[in-house]
Design a protein around this motif. Structure first.
Motif, short mmCIF file in Angstrom:
data_model
loop_
_atom_site.label_atom_id
_atom_site.label_comp_id
_atom_site.label_asym_id
_atom_site.label_seq_id
_atom_site.Cartn_x
_atom_site.Cartn_y
_atom_site.Cartn_z
N ARG A 1 9.76 5.19 -16.36
CA ARG A 1 8.86 5.51 -16.13
C ARG A 1 8.99 6.22 -14.69
N GLY B 1 5.40 8.50 -9.83
CA GLY B 1 3.75 9.20 -9.66
C GLY B 1 3.28 8.14 -9.69
N GLU B 2 3.43 6.92 -11.42
CA GLU B 2 2.79 6.20 -12.38
C GLU B 2 2.01 5.37 -11.20
N PRO B 3 1.21 4.84 -12.36
CA PRO B 3 0.37 3.73 -11.46
C PRO B 3 1.35 2.82 -11.47
N GLY B 4 1.46 1.39 -10.28
CA GLY B 4 1.35 0.05 -10.87
C GLY B 4 3.21 0.09 -10.42
N THR C 1 6.91 0.24 -8.52
CA THR C 1 7.30 0.87 -9.39
C THR C 1 8.72 0.52 -8.94
#
Length: 147
Positions: free
Chosen positions: A81, A84-87, A89
């Protein structure tokens, strides 16, 4: 009123992950459970059989739940991942010596993310790819007091 409980992450080899977090960062074992599949499946939205074991480790008031699904097919394949991905990190841990801790992480099955090195901090990955930010213990000296 709310209170923090724990943060969970799925691991592919529970013993390896427990050793990693204990030997690299000093997490302490708290307790371990193997709940039955049916309520676990309902809570997690997964399809049994699961064969989950959850091991809880603590560090400075933080509780990390390492979840291992023993049944074939219960764990999805790893996918890297981006930040910059939601959730969630990453985890961030302050250590006495960033470089020495990174080297120890690599010795214990992790990986140093060399491109992230900014001199005072860098990322490592645990044996399953979870990002962990290493900061010097002195990092907190420059922050406002916790509320």
């Amino acid at each position: 009123m709310s209170t923090y409980n724990h943060t969970g992450q799925v691991v592919t080899d529970l013993e390896r992950s427990k050793r990693f977090y204990q030997e690299v960062f000093g997490f302490k074992p708290w307790y371990e459970i193997s709940p039955p599949d049916q309520p676990t499946a309902k809570l997690t939205g997964l399809t049994p059989p699961l064969g989950v074991t959850a091991s809880y480790l603590t560090l400075d008031g933080f509780v990390l739940e390492l979840m291992h699904y023993a049944e074939p097919g219960a764990t999805a394949p790893y996918r890297e991942r981006t930040m910059g991905e939601p959730g969630l990190t990453h985890l961030s841990i302050s250590v006495d010596d960033v470089r020495a801790t990174a080297a120890r992480a690599a010795e214990c099955g992790g990986q140093i993310v060399e491109d992230s090195d900014i001199g005072a901090a860098l990322f490592v990955r645990d044996p399953d790819g979870q990002l962990i930010e290493l900061l010097p213990v002195t990092y907190r000296d420059h922050l406002a007091p916790k509320p």
